[in-house]
Design a protein around this motif. Sequence first.
Motif, PDB file in Angstrom:
ATOM      1  N   LYS A   1     -42.837 -25.792  -7.324  1.00 37.09           N
ATOM      2  CA  LYS A   1     -41.817 -24.976  -6.676  1.00 37.09           C
ATOM      3  C   LYS A   1     -41.604 -23.668  -7.424  1.00 37.09           C
ATOM      4  O   LYS A   1     -41.539 -22.584  -6.825  1.00 37.09           O
TER       5      LYS A   1
ATOM      6  N   ILE B   1     -45.640 -25.227  -3.736  1.00 35.67           N
ATOM      7  CA  ILE B   1     -45.069 -26.029  -2.654  1.00 35.67           C
ATOM      8  C   ILE B   1     -43.551 -25.894  -2.666  1.00 35.67           C
ATOM      9  O   ILE B   1     -42.924 -26.036  -3.725  1.00 35.67           O
TER      10      ILE B   1
ATOM     11  N   SER C   1     -39.468 -27.768   2.882  1.00 30.44           N
ATOM     12  CA  SER C   1     -39.349 -27.037   4.142  1.00 30.44           C
ATOM     13  C   SER C   1     -37.891 -26.927   4.583  1.00 30.44           C
ATOM     14  O   SER C   1     -37.099 -27.853   4.380  1.00 30.44           O
TER      15      SER C   1
ATOM     16  N   ALA D   1     -40.980 -32.881   4.832  1.00 27.04           N
ATOM     17  CA  ALA D   1     -41.697 -31.699   5.297  1.00 27.04           C
ATOM     18  C   ALA D   1     -41.740 -30.680   4.168  1.00 27.04           C
ATOM     19  O   ALA D   1     -40.735 -30.462   3.476  1.00 27.04           O
ATOM     20  N   TYR D   2     -42.902 -30.065   3.983  1.00 28.72           N
ATOM     21  CA  TYR D   2     -43.089 -29.126   2.887  1.00 28.72           C
ATOM     22  C   TYR D   2     -43.835 -27.894   3.373  1.00 28.72           C
ATOM     23  O   TYR D   2     -44.657 -27.959   4.290  1.00 28.72           O
ATOM     24  N   ASP D   3     -43.529 -26.762   2.741  1.00 25.63           N
ATOM     25  CA  ASP D   3     -44.227 -25.514   3.007  1.00 25.63           C
ATOM     26  C   ASP D   3     -45.080 -25.173   1.790  1.00 25.63           C
ATOM     27  O   ASP D   3     -44.617 -25.291   0.649  1.00 25.63           O
ATOM     28  N   PHE D   4     -46.297 -24.749   2.030  1.00 23.09           N
ATOM     29  CA  PHE D   4     -47.176 -24.376   0.931  1.00 23.09           C
ATOM     30  C   PHE D   4     -47.087 -22.872   0.713  1.00 23.09           C
ATOM     31  O   PHE D   4     -47.354 -22.079   1.615  1.00 23.09           O
ATOM     32  N   GLY D   5     -46.684 -22.507  -0.503  1.00 20.75           N
ATOM     33  CA  GLY D   5     -46.499 -21.116  -0.862  1.00 20.75           C
ATOM     34  C   GLY D   5     -47.808 -20.420  -1.168  1.00 20.75           C
ATOM     35  O   GLY D   5     -48.898 -20.970  -0.955  1.00 20.75           O
TER      36      GLY D   5
ATOM     37  N   VAL E   1     -51.365 -22.269  -0.814  1.00 18.63           N
ATOM     38  CA  VAL E   1     -52.305 -21.883   0.241  1.00 18.63           C
ATOM     39  C   VAL E   1     -53.702 -21.686  -0.342  1.00 18.63           C
ATOM     40  O   VAL E   1     -54.711 -22.138   0.219  1.00 18.63           O
TER      41      VAL E   1
ATOM     42  N   LYS F   1     -54.827 -30.687  11.290  1.00 16.30           N
ATOM     43  CA  LYS F   1     -53.543 -31.365  11.194  1.00 16.30           C
ATOM     44  C   LYS F   1     -53.526 -32.639  12.027  1.00 16.30           C
ATOM     45  O   LYS F   1     -54.069 -32.698  13.131  1.00 16.30           O
TER      46      LYS F   1
ATOM     47  N   GLU G   1     -46.381 -34.860   8.811  1.00 21.02           N
ATOM     48  CA  GLU G   1     -47.352 -33.837   9.204  1.00 21.02           C
ATOM     49  C   GLU G   1     -48.280 -33.632   8.012  1.00 21.02           C
ATOM     50  O   GLU G   1     -47.831 -33.370   6.907  1.00 21.02           O
TER      51      GLU G   1
ATOM     52  N   THR H   1     -53.800 -32.567   1.510  1.00 22.05           N
ATOM     53  CA  THR H   1     -52.620 -32.471   0.650  1.00 22.05           C
ATOM     54  C   THR H   1     -52.609 -33.569  -0.411  1.00 22.05           C
ATOM     55  O   THR H   1     -52.164 -33.342  -1.541  1.00 22.05           O
TER      56      THR H   1
END
Length: 448
Positions: A15, A20, A23, A33-37, A41, A174, A191, A307
């Motif tokens: 983080k 990561i 989300s 849920a997670y967002d990849f920074g 990426v 996905k 996801e 992931t």
Amino acid sequence: MPEPDTLDAVVSLTKRRGFIFPSAELYGGFRSAYDFGPLGVLLLRKIREAWWSYMVRERREVVGLEASILTPPAIWRASGHLEHFTDPLVDCRSCHERWRADQIDGVCPKCGSRDLTPARAFNLMFRTFVGPVEGEGAEAYLRPETAQGMFVDAQSVARAMRLRPPFGIAQIGKSFRNEITPGNFVFRTREFEQMEMEYFVHPSVAAEAHDFWIAERLRWYQELGLEGDWLRLREHDADELSHYSSRTVDIEFRFPWGYGELEGIANRTDFDLRAHAAASGEDLSVLDPVTEERYYPSTIEPAGGVTRAAMAFLLAAYHVDEVNGESRTVLRLSPHLAPYTVAVLPLSRKPALVELAHEIFADLATIVDVDYDETQSIGRRYRRQDEIGTPWCVTVDFDSLEDRAVTVRDRDTLEQVRIPVADLVAHVRERLAATPRPRARTLTFHQR
């Protein structure tokens, strides 16, 4: 084996350094849920690229596909997912939490109550509706695996590309599963992204092909850094095999909570092609032009998670050591996976130094991903690059203005060498080429 607090340290690092993020954190987060920074990426892209090169580009008989995520119910009815793709669900009558019955020991993990409902089958697929009217005729599903697209399109791909068994169809994409109890960071999410291949062979060589792909997939992880006791193979017991599988072997990684699946390699037999042929009315068998035998190919399926692989590589790479009496956190990622291969660090913001550093950045960026950092002391910048796994740092100092040379520092050995700017691109290429990476091997069996 990483200790439990290693997971907390890695989660914090991901983080803080932009790998990561949770989300929707601005709105209190969204469970599982997670967002990849920016760095996440890059890491995911390099894992995909390493897989694609190894599984597709280096093999003459394997091609790619990108199938639709939205799929009609008919596919999942034929594949058996509507009937069999379930987990056992129980409710706690005391605190009303829901759990997978096979992952708890008769006690609610939240409140400790034993007052649980009988287990019932819970289908993991996400259902949605296509078009403006919600109804039975408008039903669709988000795919729970990428595999079925490859089975449904197998005949079209084979005809278009003039392929006969043995051949493979590969896909990265996905998938979505409505997990009852997701958790352990990005290990189990609803996801996720899969790397799958369906390898079609004559049934007489299916067992041999299965053994080949088990060995190949294990070697891929090992040669990218998961060596020693990080990995093990686990054979599925008969009572845990999927409805389509005659044999499945998992590649498991030693996570902080114990061994967990990275990838499964299944012998799906001819189940899927026969099932879709029966449901669609289309003949999906193949004809051997030499023997004139008509048969349904068996399928070997290596299926891994992008992931999960990223999480394993991060955990295995995480180290804390000491340099000059100071603690240093370092990610010893393979140079083929590190988000940035090189960081360019001008010693100061003096315009002449910055101009040369920009020139070097532009040259290196034509071949690898490059970071640029001109803030704080050079020591702090080295530590930052160590923490995100950058293999080599290029320092542009005041002597560089006179001799047109720079200092290249190695992340792992801390060795520093002086390299002419004109030779820098070639030097980085050589260092990368000297770093072990998995290379595809050809199947040695001959189809009968």
